[in-house]
Design an enzyme around this catalytic site. Structure first.
Site, PDB file in Angstrom:
ATOM      1  N   HIS A  57     -10.513  -7.575 -10.732  1.00 32.51           N
ATOM      2  CA  HIS A  57     -10.120  -7.194  -9.297  1.00 32.51           C
ATOM      3  C   HIS A  57      -9.164  -6.400  -9.185  1.00 32.51           C
ATOM      4  O   HIS A  57      -7.938  -6.538  -9.984  1.00 32.51           O
ATOM      5  CB  HIS A  57     -10.099  -8.542  -8.419  1.00 32.51           C
ATOM      6  CG  HIS A  57     -10.486  -8.224  -7.277  1.00 32.51           C
ATOM      7  ND1 HIS A  57      -9.389  -7.877  -6.312  1.00 32.51           N
ATOM      8  CD2 HIS A  57     -11.649  -8.505  -6.504  1.00 32.51           C
ATOM      9  CE1 HIS A  57     -10.038  -7.851  -5.021  1.00 32.51           C
ATOM     10  NE2 HIS A  57     -11.244  -8.073  -5.143  1.00 32.51           N
ATOM     11  N   ASP A 109     -18.018 -12.299  -7.378  1.00 28.49           N
ATOM     12  CA  ASP A 109     -19.316 -11.756  -7.572  1.00 28.49           C
ATOM     13  C   ASP A 109     -19.971 -12.359  -8.612  1.00 28.49           C
ATOM     14  O   ASP A 109     -21.146 -12.554  -8.897  1.00 28.49           O
ATOM     15  CB  ASP A 109     -19.295 -10.315  -7.809  1.00 28.49           C
ATOM     16  CG  ASP A 109     -19.123  -9.617  -6.497  1.00 28.49           C
ATOM     17  OD1 ASP A 109     -19.629 -10.023  -5.383  1.00 28.49           O
ATOM     18  OD2 ASP A 109     -18.284  -8.501  -6.149  1.00 28.49           O
TER      19      ASP A 109
HETATM   20  N1  ACO Z   1     -14.485  -5.450 -18.351  1.00 23.91           N
HETATM   21  C1  ACO Z   1     -13.554  -5.001 -19.320  1.00 23.91           C
HETATM   22  N2  ACO Z   1     -12.461  -4.666 -19.181  1.00 23.91           N
HETATM   23  C2  ACO Z   1     -12.341  -4.422 -17.993  1.00 23.91           C
HETATM   24  C3  ACO Z   1     -12.753  -4.826 -16.861  1.00 23.91           C
HETATM   25  C4  ACO Z   1     -13.960  -5.433 -17.117  1.00 23.91           C
HETATM   26  N3  ACO Z   1     -14.705  -5.981 -16.149  1.00 23.91           N
HETATM   27  N4  ACO Z   1     -12.276  -4.612 -15.521  1.00 23.91           N
HETATM   28  C5  ACO Z   1     -11.066  -3.997 -16.104  1.00 23.91           C
HETATM   29  N5  ACO Z   1     -10.937  -3.930 -17.410  1.00 23.91           N
HETATM   30  C6  ACO Z   1      -9.871  -3.250 -18.155  1.00 23.91           C
HETATM   31  C7  ACO Z   1      -9.890  -1.606 -18.225  1.00 23.91           C
HETATM   32  O1  ACO Z   1     -10.550  -1.170 -18.964  1.00 23.91           O
HETATM   33  C8  ACO Z   1      -8.452  -1.298 -18.085  1.00 23.91           C
HETATM   34  O2  ACO Z   1      -7.958  -1.602 -19.413  1.00 23.91           O
HETATM   35  P1  ACO Z   1      -6.925  -0.735 -20.210  1.00 23.91           P
HETATM   36  O3  ACO Z   1      -5.556  -1.148 -19.470  1.00 23.91           O
HETATM   37  O4  ACO Z   1      -6.829  -1.126 -21.492  1.00 23.91           O
HETATM   38  O5  ACO Z   1      -7.089   0.647 -19.924  1.00 23.91           O
HETATM   39  C9  ACO Z   1      -7.709  -2.592 -17.438  1.00 23.91           C
HETATM   40  O6  ACO Z   1      -8.664  -3.694 -17.524  1.00 23.91           O
HETATM   41  C10 ACO Z   1      -7.556  -2.378 -15.872  1.00 23.91           C
HETATM   42  O7  ACO Z   1      -8.776  -1.911 -15.187  1.00 23.91           O
HETATM   43  P2  ACO Z   1      -8.686  -0.897 -14.176  1.00 23.91           P
HETATM   44  O8  ACO Z   1     -10.106  -0.272 -14.153  1.00 23.91           O
HETATM   45  O9  ACO Z   1      -7.593   0.132 -14.113  1.00 23.91           O
HETATM   46  O10 ACO Z   1      -8.578  -1.812 -12.943  1.00 23.91           O
HETATM   47  P3  ACO Z   1      -9.033  -1.518 -11.355  1.00 23.91           P
HETATM   48  O11 ACO Z   1      -8.204  -2.441 -10.631  1.00 23.91           O
HETATM   49  O12 ACO Z   1      -9.104  -0.031 -11.141  1.00 23.91           O
HETATM   50  O13 ACO Z   1     -10.672  -1.942 -11.350  1.00 23.91           O
HETATM   51  C11 ACO Z   1     -12.558  -3.395 -10.840  1.00 23.91           C
HETATM   52  C12 ACO Z   1     -11.086  -3.005 -10.845  1.00 23.91           C
HETATM   53  C13 ACO Z   1     -13.154  -2.207 -10.502  1.00 23.91           C
HETATM   54  C14 ACO Z   1     -13.195  -4.406  -9.984  1.00 23.91           C
HETATM   55  C15 ACO Z   1     -12.742  -3.471 -12.434  1.00 23.91           C
HETATM   56  O14 ACO Z   1     -11.915  -4.579 -12.936  1.00 23.91           O
HETATM   57  C16 ACO Z   1     -14.136  -3.563 -12.628  1.00 23.91           C
HETATM   58  O15 ACO Z   1     -14.610  -2.650 -13.066  1.00 23.91           O
HETATM   59  N6  ACO Z   1     -14.740  -4.671 -12.655  1.00 23.91           N
HETATM   60  C17 ACO Z   1     -16.366  -4.861 -12.906  1.00 23.91           C
HETATM   61  C18 ACO Z   1     -16.980  -4.727 -11.553  1.00 23.91           C
HETATM   62  C19 ACO Z   1     -16.937  -5.779 -10.458  1.00 23.91           C
HETATM   63  O16 ACO Z   1     -16.965  -6.936 -11.014  1.00 23.91           O
HETATM   64  N7  ACO Z   1     -16.711  -5.369  -9.390  1.00 23.91           N
HETATM   65  C20 ACO Z   1     -16.164  -6.337  -8.396  1.00 23.91           C
HETATM   66  C21 ACO Z   1     -15.080  -6.323  -7.843  1.00 23.91           C
HETATM   67  S1  ACO Z   1     -14.689  -7.597  -6.716  1.00 23.91           S
HETATM   68  C22 ACO Z   1     -15.599  -7.150  -4.953  1.00 23.91           C
HETATM   69  O17 ACO Z   1     -16.010  -6.164  -4.918  1.00 23.91           O
HETATM   70  C23 ACO Z   1     -16.015  -8.295  -4.105  1.00 23.91           C
END
Ligand code: ACO
Length: 433
Positions: free
Chosen positions: A309, A368
Protein backbone atom coordinates in the site's frame (compact mmCIF):
# COMPACT_ATOMS: atom_id res chain seq x y z
CA UNK A 1 -1.39 27.64 10.94
CA UNK A 2 1.71 28.15 13.11
CA UNK A 3 4.54 30.60 13.26
CA UNK A 4 6.87 27.78 12.20
CA UNK A 5 8.78 28.41 8.96
CA UNK A 6 11.33 26.67 6.78
CA UNK A 7 14.18 28.64 5.25
CA UNK A 8 15.19 27.76 1.72
CA UNK A 9 18.43 28.88 0.11
CA UNK A 10 18.89 28.82 -3.64
CA UNK A 11 22.54 27.80 -3.92
CA UNK A 12 22.66 29.05 -7.51
CA UNK A 13 21.69 32.64 -6.71
CA UNK A 14 22.16 32.89 -2.95
CA UNK A 15 18.56 34.08 -2.55
CA UNK A 16 16.96 33.02 0.74
CA UNK A 17 13.23 32.71 1.28
CA UNK A 18 11.14 31.72 4.25
CA UNK A 19 8.20 29.41 3.71
CA UNK A 20 5.37 29.08 6.26
CA UNK A 21 4.64 25.68 7.78
CA UNK A 22 1.05 24.58 8.46
CA UNK A 23 0.33 22.27 11.33
CA UNK A 24 -2.54 19.79 11.03
CA UNK A 25 -4.40 18.18 13.93
CA UNK A 26 -2.53 14.90 13.24
CA UNK A 27 0.22 13.89 10.83
CA UNK A 28 3.23 15.67 9.35
CA UNK A 29 3.31 19.46 9.10
CA UNK A 30 3.17 20.88 5.57
CA UNK A 31 5.53 23.42 4.03
CA UNK A 32 3.46 25.96 2.11
CA UNK A 33 5.26 26.27 -1.22
CA UNK A 34 2.69 28.43 -3.00
CA UNK A 35 5.08 31.39 -3.21
CA UNK A 36 8.03 29.28 -4.42
CA UNK A 37 7.59 29.87 -8.14
CA UNK A 38 7.00 33.58 -7.66
CA UNK A 39 9.99 33.98 -5.32
CA UNK A 40 12.56 31.62 -6.84
CA UNK A 41 11.12 30.62 -10.22
CA UNK A 42 11.09 26.90 -9.41
CA UNK A 43 8.35 24.29 -9.50
CA UNK A 44 8.55 21.29 -7.16
CA UNK A 45 8.81 17.82 -8.72
CA UNK A 46 6.84 15.04 -7.04
CA UNK A 47 5.38 12.40 -9.41
CA UNK A 48 2.82 10.27 -7.60
CA UNK A 49 2.53 12.86 -4.80
CA UNK A 50 5.09 11.12 -2.59
CA UNK A 51 5.55 14.20 -0.37
CA UNK A 52 2.80 16.54 -1.46
CA UNK A 53 -0.46 17.42 0.30
CA UNK A 54 -2.84 18.47 -2.47
CA UNK A 55 -5.37 20.08 -0.10
CA UNK A 56 -6.33 20.42 3.54
CA UNK A 57 -9.11 18.12 4.70
CA UNK A 58 -11.00 17.31 7.89
CA UNK A 59 -12.67 14.12 6.64
CA UNK A 60 -10.29 11.21 7.13
CA UNK A 61 -6.87 10.70 8.68
CA UNK A 62 -4.42 7.86 8.01
CA UNK A 63 -1.16 7.20 9.81
CA UNK A 64 0.50 4.65 7.58
CA UNK A 65 3.34 3.77 9.94
CA UNK A 66 1.04 3.29 12.95
CA UNK A 67 -1.71 1.59 10.93
CA UNK A 68 -4.32 4.17 12.02
CA UNK A 69 -7.46 5.14 10.11
CA UNK A 70 -9.91 7.73 11.48
CA UNK A 71 -13.18 8.91 9.91
CA UNK A 72 -13.90 12.40 11.31
CA UNK A 73 -11.67 11.44 14.27
CA UNK A 74 -13.34 8.10 15.06
CA UNK A 75 -11.09 5.00 14.83
CA UNK A 76 -12.17 2.57 12.11
CA UNK A 77 -12.09 -0.30 14.64
CA UNK A 78 -14.82 1.39 16.75
CA UNK A 79 -16.97 2.22 13.75
CA UNK A 80 -16.61 -1.30 12.36
CA UNK A 81 -17.66 -2.82 15.69
CA UNK A 82 -20.48 -0.46 16.63
CA UNK A 83 -21.78 1.53 13.69
CA UNK A 84 -23.69 0.93 10.47
CA UNK A 85 -22.83 2.03 6.95
CA UNK A 86 -25.62 4.63 6.85
CA UNK A 87 -24.50 6.12 10.16
CA UNK A 88 -20.94 6.28 8.78
CA UNK A 89 -22.32 8.04 5.68
CA UNK A 90 -23.95 10.66 7.89
CA UNK A 91 -20.73 11.06 9.85
CA UNK A 92 -18.55 11.51 6.77
CA UNK A 93 -20.98 13.93 5.12
CA UNK A 94 -21.79 16.03 8.17
CA UNK A 95 -18.71 15.77 10.38
CA UNK A 96 -20.39 14.39 13.52
CA UNK A 97 -22.30 11.28 14.55
CA UNK A 98 -26.07 11.74 14.24
CA UNK A 99 -28.60 11.76 17.07
CA UNK A 100 -31.19 8.99 16.70
CA UNK A 101 -33.67 11.49 15.17
CA UNK A 102 -31.04 12.73 12.70
CA UNK A 103 -30.17 9.17 11.71
CA UNK A 104 -33.84 8.31 11.32
CA UNK A 105 -34.40 11.31 9.02
CA UNK A 106 -31.24 10.64 7.05
CA UNK A 107 -32.20 6.96 6.51
CA UNK A 108 -35.66 8.04 5.35
CA UNK A 109 -34.23 10.52 2.84
CA UNK A 110 -31.77 7.96 1.46
CA UNK A 111 -34.61 5.46 1.03
CA UNK A 112 -36.81 8.04 -0.68
CA UNK A 113 -34.24 8.72 -3.39
CA UNK A 114 -33.40 5.12 -4.24
CA UNK A 115 -35.54 4.86 -7.38
CA UNK A 116 -34.18 6.19 -10.63
CA UNK A 117 -35.83 8.18 -13.36
CA UNK A 118 -37.43 5.43 -15.44
CA UNK A 119 -35.61 6.62 -18.57
CA UNK A 120 -32.29 5.66 -16.96
CA UNK A 121 -33.28 1.99 -17.45
CA UNK A 122 -32.99 2.54 -21.19
CA UNK A 123 -29.27 3.31 -20.90
CA UNK A 124 -28.53 -0.27 -19.88
CA UNK A 125 -29.84 -1.59 -23.20
CA UNK A 126 -27.13 0.34 -24.99
CA UNK A 127 -24.39 -1.78 -23.44
CA UNK A 128 -23.12 -5.05 -24.86
CA UNK A 129 -24.46 -8.08 -23.00
CA UNK A 130 -20.99 -8.83 -21.62
CA UNK A 131 -20.08 -5.26 -20.56
CA UNK A 132 -18.06 -5.05 -17.36
CA UNK A 133 -20.37 -3.66 -14.63
CA UNK A 134 -17.75 -0.97 -13.88
CA UNK A 135 -18.06 0.26 -17.48
CA UNK A 136 -21.82 0.48 -16.95
CA UNK A 137 -21.30 2.33 -13.65
CA UNK A 138 -19.05 4.95 -15.27
CA UNK A 139 -21.62 5.52 -18.01
CA UNK A 140 -24.83 5.48 -15.97
CA UNK A 141 -23.54 7.64 -13.08
CA UNK A 142 -22.23 10.18 -15.61
CA UNK A 143 -25.62 10.08 -17.36
CA UNK A 144 -27.42 11.09 -14.15
CA UNK A 145 -26.19 14.65 -14.84
CA UNK A 146 -28.69 14.69 -17.68
CA UNK A 147 -31.60 13.91 -15.33
CA UNK A 148 -31.26 16.06 -12.25
CA UNK A 149 -31.08 19.63 -13.53
CA UNK A 150 -32.98 20.92 -10.52
CA UNK A 151 -30.00 20.74 -8.16
CA UNK A 152 -26.73 21.18 -10.05
CA UNK A 153 -25.69 24.62 -8.78
CA UNK A 154 -22.41 23.54 -7.19
CA UNK A 155 -22.24 26.77 -5.16
CA UNK A 156 -25.58 26.15 -3.48
CA UNK A 157 -25.14 24.08 -0.26
CA UNK A 158 -28.72 22.81 -0.45
CA UNK A 159 -28.16 21.60 -4.04
CA UNK A 160 -24.92 19.90 -3.01
CA UNK A 161 -26.77 18.14 -0.19
CA UNK A 162 -29.52 16.91 -2.53
CA UNK A 163 -26.92 15.61 -5.02
CA UNK A 164 -25.07 13.83 -2.18
CA UNK A 165 -28.27 12.14 -1.03
CA UNK A 166 -29.23 11.17 -4.57
CA UNK A 167 -25.83 9.62 -5.27
CA UNK A 168 -25.65 7.61 -2.04
CA UNK A 169 -29.22 6.53 -2.48
CA UNK A 170 -29.17 5.53 -6.15
CA UNK A 171 -25.79 3.86 -6.22
CA UNK A 172 -27.06 0.42 -4.97
CA UNK A 173 -29.80 0.50 -7.62
CA UNK A 174 -27.35 1.41 -10.41
CA UNK A 175 -24.89 -1.24 -9.21
CA UNK A 176 -27.45 -4.04 -8.85
CA UNK A 177 -28.94 -3.27 -12.27
CA UNK A 178 -25.54 -3.51 -13.90
CA UNK A 179 -25.39 -7.07 -12.55
CA UNK A 180 -28.95 -7.91 -13.60
CA UNK A 181 -28.28 -6.60 -17.10
CA UNK A 182 -25.24 -8.83 -17.54
CA UNK A 183 -27.28 -11.82 -16.37
CA UNK A 184 -30.30 -11.13 -18.53
CA UNK A 185 -32.55 -11.02 -15.47
CA UNK A 186 -35.35 -8.49 -14.82
CA UNK A 187 -34.29 -5.41 -12.92
CA UNK A 188 -35.49 -5.41 -9.32
CA UNK A 189 -36.75 -2.14 -7.84
CA UNK A 190 -35.60 -0.90 -4.43
CA UNK A 191 -37.70 -1.85 -1.41
CA UNK A 192 -37.99 0.68 1.39
CA UNK A 193 -38.80 -1.99 3.97
CA UNK A 194 -35.19 -3.25 3.78
CA UNK A 195 -31.97 -1.76 5.14
CA UNK A 196 -29.59 -0.01 2.74
CA UNK A 197 -27.36 -3.08 2.48
CA UNK A 198 -30.21 -5.61 2.56
CA UNK A 199 -31.92 -3.72 -0.23
CA UNK A 200 -28.79 -3.91 -2.38
CA UNK A 201 -28.57 -7.69 -1.86
CA UNK A 202 -32.28 -8.02 -2.69
CA UNK A 203 -31.86 -6.06 -5.93
CA UNK A 204 -28.84 -8.23 -6.82
CA UNK A 205 -30.12 -11.68 -5.95
CA UNK A 206 -33.92 -11.30 -5.87
CA UNK A 207 -36.16 -12.21 -8.81
CA UNK A 208 -39.79 -11.16 -9.34
CA UNK A 209 -41.05 -14.75 -9.15
CA UNK A 210 -40.15 -15.31 -5.52
CA UNK A 211 -39.61 -13.42 -2.28
CA UNK A 212 -36.01 -12.81 -1.35
CA UNK A 213 -35.07 -12.23 2.27
CA UNK A 214 -31.46 -11.13 2.67
CA UNK A 215 -29.40 -13.34 5.01
CA UNK A 216 -28.66 -11.23 8.15
CA UNK A 217 -25.09 -12.62 8.34
CA UNK A 218 -24.42 -11.49 4.78
CA UNK A 219 -26.08 -8.14 5.40
CA UNK A 220 -23.79 -7.51 8.37
CA UNK A 221 -20.70 -8.72 6.47
CA UNK A 222 -21.46 -6.49 3.49
CA UNK A 223 -22.31 -3.53 5.73
CA UNK A 224 -18.89 -3.95 7.33
CA UNK A 225 -17.19 -4.04 3.93
CA UNK A 226 -19.02 -0.82 3.02
CA UNK A 227 -17.90 0.84 6.28
CA UNK A 228 -14.27 -0.17 5.70
CA UNK A 229 -14.29 1.21 2.14
CA UNK A 230 -16.31 4.37 2.80
CA UNK A 231 -13.36 6.75 2.66
CA UNK A 232 -9.60 6.73 2.50
CA UNK A 233 -8.20 10.22 2.37
CA UNK A 234 -6.66 11.59 -0.85
CA UNK A 235 -6.29 8.34 -2.84
CA UNK A 236 -6.29 8.22 -6.67
CA UNK A 237 -10.07 8.15 -7.14
CA UNK A 238 -10.82 10.79 -4.47
CA UNK A 239 -8.14 13.05 -5.93
CA UNK A 240 -9.72 12.46 -9.34
CA UNK A 241 -13.12 13.54 -7.99
CA UNK A 242 -11.53 16.64 -6.44
CA UNK A 243 -9.59 17.50 -9.60
CA UNK A 244 -12.52 17.05 -11.94
CA UNK A 245 -14.86 18.82 -9.51
CA UNK A 246 -12.41 21.72 -9.14
CA UNK A 247 -13.47 22.94 -12.58
CA UNK A 248 -17.01 23.22 -11.09
CA UNK A 249 -18.18 20.23 -13.13
CA UNK A 250 -21.42 18.77 -11.78
CA UNK A 251 -21.10 16.13 -9.05
CA UNK A 252 -22.44 13.23 -11.14
CA UNK A 253 -19.71 13.84 -13.74
CA UNK A 254 -17.05 14.16 -11.03
CA UNK A 255 -18.12 10.93 -9.29
CA UNK A 256 -18.18 9.15 -12.63
CA UNK A 257 -14.52 10.20 -13.11
CA UNK A 258 -13.78 8.80 -9.64
CA UNK A 259 -15.38 5.46 -10.58
CA UNK A 260 -13.17 5.31 -13.69
CA UNK A 261 -10.07 5.88 -11.59
CA UNK A 262 -11.12 3.32 -9.00
CA UNK A 263 -11.47 0.65 -11.68
CA UNK A 264 -7.69 0.25 -12.15
CA UNK A 265 -6.03 -2.89 -10.74
CA UNK A 266 -3.60 -0.81 -8.67
CA UNK A 267 -6.57 0.74 -6.86
CA UNK A 268 -10.11 -0.63 -6.45
CA UNK A 269 -9.70 -3.23 -9.17
CA UNK A 270 -7.26 -5.08 -6.92
CA UNK A 271 -9.88 -7.16 -5.06
CA UNK A 272 -11.01 -8.68 -8.37
CA UNK A 273 -7.40 -9.33 -9.33
CA UNK A 274 -6.71 -10.98 -5.94
CA UNK A 275 -9.30 -13.68 -6.58
CA UNK A 276 -8.10 -14.13 -10.18
CA UNK A 277 -4.56 -14.58 -8.87
CA UNK A 278 -5.66 -17.09 -6.20
CA UNK A 279 -7.62 -19.03 -8.83
CA UNK A 280 -4.55 -19.01 -11.09
CA UNK A 281 -2.43 -20.40 -8.27
CA UNK A 282 -4.97 -23.13 -7.44
CA UNK A 283 -5.37 -24.18 -11.08
CA UNK A 284 -1.73 -23.83 -12.13
CA UNK A 285 -0.54 -26.93 -10.30
CA UNK A 286 2.40 -24.84 -9.11
CA UNK A 287 3.25 -24.09 -5.50
CA UNK A 288 2.54 -20.86 -3.65
CA UNK A 289 6.31 -20.54 -3.16
CA UNK A 290 6.80 -20.42 -6.94
CA UNK A 291 4.39 -17.48 -7.22
CA UNK A 292 6.10 -15.71 -4.33
CA UNK A 293 9.44 -16.18 -6.12
CA UNK A 294 7.94 -14.63 -9.27
CA UNK A 295 6.68 -11.62 -7.28
CA UNK A 296 10.22 -11.06 -5.98
CA UNK A 297 11.86 -11.40 -9.39
CA UNK A 298 12.68 -7.94 -10.78
CA UNK A 299 12.56 -9.30 -14.36
CA UNK A 300 9.02 -10.58 -13.89
CA UNK A 301 6.19 -7.99 -13.91
CA UNK A 302 4.05 -10.27 -11.69
CA UNK A 303 3.08 -8.72 -8.35
CA UNK A 304 1.19 -10.28 -5.49
CA UNK A 305 -2.21 -8.65 -5.79
CA UNK A 306 -3.59 -7.51 -2.44
CA UNK A 307 -0.14 -6.83 -0.99
CA UNK A 308 1.43 -3.45 -0.36
CA UNK A 309 0.00 0.00 0.00
CA UNK A 310 1.27 3.48 -0.81
CA UNK A 311 0.48 4.79 2.66
CA UNK A 312 0.32 1.82 5.04
CA UNK A 313 3.80 0.69 5.83
CA UNK A 314 2.38 -1.22 8.77
CA UNK A 315 -0.63 -3.54 8.75
CA UNK A 316 -3.65 -1.95 7.03
CA UNK A 317 -6.12 -1.61 9.97
CA UNK A 318 -9.01 -2.46 7.62
CA UNK A 319 -7.25 -5.68 6.64
CA UNK A 320 -7.06 -6.71 10.32
CA UNK A 321 -10.82 -6.20 10.78
CA UNK A 322 -11.82 -7.89 7.55
CA UNK A 323 -9.42 -10.79 8.12
CA UNK A 324 -11.24 -11.61 11.35
CA UNK A 325 -14.60 -11.24 9.60
CA UNK A 326 -13.48 -13.53 6.78
CA UNK A 327 -12.52 -16.31 9.20
CA UNK A 328 -15.80 -15.91 11.12
CA UNK A 329 -17.98 -15.88 8.01
CA UNK A 330 -16.29 -18.89 6.44
CA UNK A 331 -16.60 -20.83 9.72
CA UNK A 332 -20.30 -19.87 10.00
CA UNK A 333 -20.89 -21.00 6.43
CA UNK A 334 -19.48 -24.41 7.41
CA UNK A 335 -16.50 -25.82 5.57
CA UNK A 336 -15.65 -22.51 3.93
CA UNK A 337 -12.25 -22.48 5.57
CA UNK A 338 -11.36 -25.63 3.61
CA UNK A 339 -12.00 -23.89 0.32
CA UNK A 340 -8.76 -24.42 -1.70
CA UNK A 341 -8.74 -20.76 -2.63
CA UNK A 342 -8.86 -19.66 1.01
CA UNK A 343 -6.17 -22.19 1.91
CA UNK A 344 -3.91 -20.72 -0.78
CA UNK A 345 -4.68 -17.22 0.53
CA UNK A 346 -3.66 -18.17 4.06
CA UNK A 347 -0.45 -19.80 2.82
CA UNK A 348 0.39 -16.77 0.74
CA UNK A 349 -0.26 -14.47 3.67
CA UNK A 350 2.00 -16.55 5.93
CA UNK A 351 4.88 -16.78 3.46
CA UNK A 352 4.71 -13.12 2.54
CA UNK A 353 4.62 -12.02 6.18
CA UNK A 354 7.76 -14.03 6.95
CA UNK A 355 9.70 -13.50 3.72
CA UNK A 356 12.55 -10.99 3.95
CA UNK A 357 11.59 -9.33 0.61
CA UNK A 358 8.09 -8.47 1.86
CA UNK A 359 9.15 -7.69 5.44
CA UNK A 360 11.93 -5.32 4.28
CA UNK A 361 9.58 -3.44 1.95
CA UNK A 362 6.76 -3.49 4.51
CA UNK A 363 4.42 -5.22 2.09
CA UNK A 364 1.50 -6.44 4.17
CA UNK A 365 -1.81 -7.85 2.94
CA UNK A 366 -4.16 -4.92 2.25
CA UNK A 367 -7.95 -4.71 2.60
CA UNK A 368 -8.46 -5.96 -0.96
CA UNK A 369 -6.70 -9.21 -0.19
CA UNK A 370 -9.50 -10.21 2.17
CA UNK A 371 -12.44 -8.35 0.65
CA UNK A 372 -12.02 -10.42 -2.52
CA UNK A 373 -12.21 -13.64 -0.51
CA UNK A 374 -15.20 -12.58 1.58
CA UNK A 375 -17.22 -11.28 -1.39
CA UNK A 376 -16.57 -14.49 -3.27
CA UNK A 377 -17.74 -16.52 -0.25
CA UNK A 378 -20.98 -14.48 -0.26
CA UNK A 379 -21.64 -15.50 -3.86
CA UNK A 380 -20.92 -12.04 -5.28
CA UNK A 381 -19.56 -12.48 -8.81
CA UNK A 382 -15.99 -11.40 -9.46
CA UNK A 383 -16.80 -8.52 -11.79
CA UNK A 384 -19.02 -6.93 -9.10
CA UNK A 385 -16.21 -6.60 -6.52
CA UNK A 386 -14.99 -3.20 -7.67
CA UNK A 387 -18.59 -2.07 -8.15
CA UNK A 388 -19.21 -2.73 -4.45
CA UNK A 389 -16.08 -0.75 -3.64
CA UNK A 390 -17.43 2.14 -5.76
CA UNK A 391 -20.79 1.93 -4.02
CA UNK A 392 -19.08 2.16 -0.62
CA UNK A 393 -16.68 4.93 -1.63
CA UNK A 394 -19.37 7.20 -3.11
CA UNK A 395 -19.94 8.82 0.28
CA UNK A 396 -16.21 9.49 0.68
CA UNK A 397 -15.96 11.04 -2.78
CA UNK A 398 -18.99 13.25 -2.25
CA UNK A 399 -17.81 14.32 1.23
CA UNK A 400 -14.47 15.42 -0.23
CA UNK A 401 -16.13 17.15 -3.17
CA UNK A 402 -18.45 19.01 -0.79
CA UNK A 403 -15.55 19.97 1.45
CA UNK A 404 -13.60 21.27 -1.55
CA UNK A 405 -16.55 23.33 -2.77
CA UNK A 406 -16.72 25.07 0.62
CA UNK A 407 -12.99 25.64 0.99
CA UNK A 408 -12.06 29.28 0.33
CA UNK A 409 -8.52 28.16 -0.56
CA UNK A 410 -9.57 25.70 -3.25
CA UNK A 411 -8.91 26.65 -6.87
CA UNK A 412 -9.09 24.79 -10.13
CA UNK A 413 -6.50 21.99 -9.97
CA UNK A 414 -3.75 22.69 -12.45
CA UNK A 415 -0.50 20.74 -11.86
CA UNK A 416 2.66 21.90 -13.60
CA UNK A 417 5.40 19.75 -15.15
CA UNK A 418 9.10 19.26 -15.74
CA UNK A 419 9.20 19.58 -19.52
CA UNK A 420 11.66 17.13 -21.16
CA UNK A 421 10.55 17.37 -24.79
CA UNK A 422 12.26 19.04 -27.74
CA UNK A 423 13.55 22.56 -27.43
CA UNK A 424 11.92 25.05 -29.81
CA UNK A 425 12.52 23.96 -33.41
CA UNK A 426 11.34 25.07 -36.82
CA UNK A 427 8.69 23.32 -38.84
CA UNK A 428 10.12 21.45 -41.86
CA UNK A 429 7.99 21.11 -44.97
CA UNK A 430 6.97 17.47 -45.57
CA UNK A 431 8.95 17.14 -48.84
CA UNK A 432 12.14 18.17 -47.00
CA UNK A 433 11.88 15.66 -44.13
N1 ACO B 1 4.24 -7.68 -4.96
C1 ACO B 1 5.60 -7.69 -5.09
N2 ACO B 1 6.38 -6.60 -4.92
C2 ACO B 1 5.78 -5.45 -4.61
C3 ACO B 1 4.38 -5.35 -4.45
C4 ACO B 1 3.60 -6.52 -4.63
N3 ACO B 1 2.28 -6.49 -4.48
N4 ACO B 1 4.05 -4.08 -4.14
C5 ACO B 1 5.20 -3.40 -4.10
N5 ACO B 1 6.25 -4.22 -4.37
C6 ACO B 1 7.68 -3.84 -4.36
C7 ACO B 1 8.08 -3.04 -5.59
O1 ACO B 1 8.53 -3.88 -6.63
C8 ACO B 1 9.17 -2.16 -5.01
O2 ACO B 1 10.34 -2.94 -4.91
P1 ACO B 1 11.81 -2.24 -5.08
O3 ACO B 1 11.91 -1.24 -3.97
O4 ACO B 1 12.77 -3.36 -4.97
O5 ACO B 1 11.78 -1.60 -6.44
C9 ACO B 1 8.69 -1.85 -3.60
O6 ACO B 1 7.88 -2.98 -3.24
C10 ACO B 1 7.88 -0.55 -3.48
O7 ACO B 1 6.81 -0.61 -4.41
P2 ACO B 1 6.18 0.64 -5.16
O8 ACO B 1 5.53 0.17 -6.40
O9 ACO B 1 7.21 1.72 -5.25
O10 ACO B 1 5.09 1.08 -4.11
P3 ACO B 1 3.88 2.07 -4.39
O11 ACO B 1 3.60 2.74 -3.10
O12 ACO B 1 4.15 2.93 -5.59
O13 ACO B 1 2.69 1.08 -4.81
C11 ACO B 1 0.83 -0.37 -4.69
C12 ACO B 1 1.68 0.68 -3.95
C13 ACO B 1 0.36 0.18 -6.04
C14 ACO B 1 -0.42 -0.67 -3.85
C15 ACO B 1 1.68 -1.65 -4.88
O14 ACO B 1 2.09 -2.16 -3.64
C16 ACO B 1 0.96 -2.73 -5.69
O15 ACO B 1 1.02 -2.72 -6.93
N6 ACO B 1 0.23 -3.69 -4.99
C17 ACO B 1 -0.55 -4.67 -5.68
C18 ACO B 1 -1.89 -4.09 -6.11
C19 ACO B 1 -2.83 -3.85 -4.95
O16 ACO B 1 -3.01 -4.68 -4.07
N7 ACO B 1 -3.49 -2.66 -4.95
C20 ACO B 1 -4.46 -2.29 -3.93
C21 ACO B 1 -4.04 -1.09 -3.18
S1 ACO B 1 -5.08 -0.83 -1.80
C22 ACO B 1 -6.48 -0.07 -2.40
O17 ACO B 1 -6.55 0.51 -3.45
C23 ACO B 1 -7.65 -0.19 -1.50
Amino acid sequence: MTSKTVTLTDNATGKVIELPVHEGSHGPDCIDIRSLYKELGYFTYDPGFMSTASCSSAVTFIDGSEGTLLYRGYPIEQLAAQSTYLEVCYLLLNGDLPSSDELHDFSRIIKEHSMMHEAVRGFYDGFRHDAHPMAIMVGVVGALSAFYHDATDVHNPEHRKISAHRLISKMPTIAAWSYKYANGQPFMYPQNRLSYTGNFLAMMFGVPTSTYEPDPTFVRALDLILILHADHEQNASTSTVRLSGSSEANPFAAISAGIASLWGPLHGGANEKVVMMLEDIVHSGKTVEEFVARAKDKDDPFRLMGFGHRVYKNYDPRAKIIREMTHKLLAEMGGGEHDPLFEVALKLEKIALEDEYFVERKLYPNVDFYSGIILRAMGIPLNMFTVIFALARTVGWISHWNEMMQDPESRIGRPRQLYTGSKTRDYIAIEDR
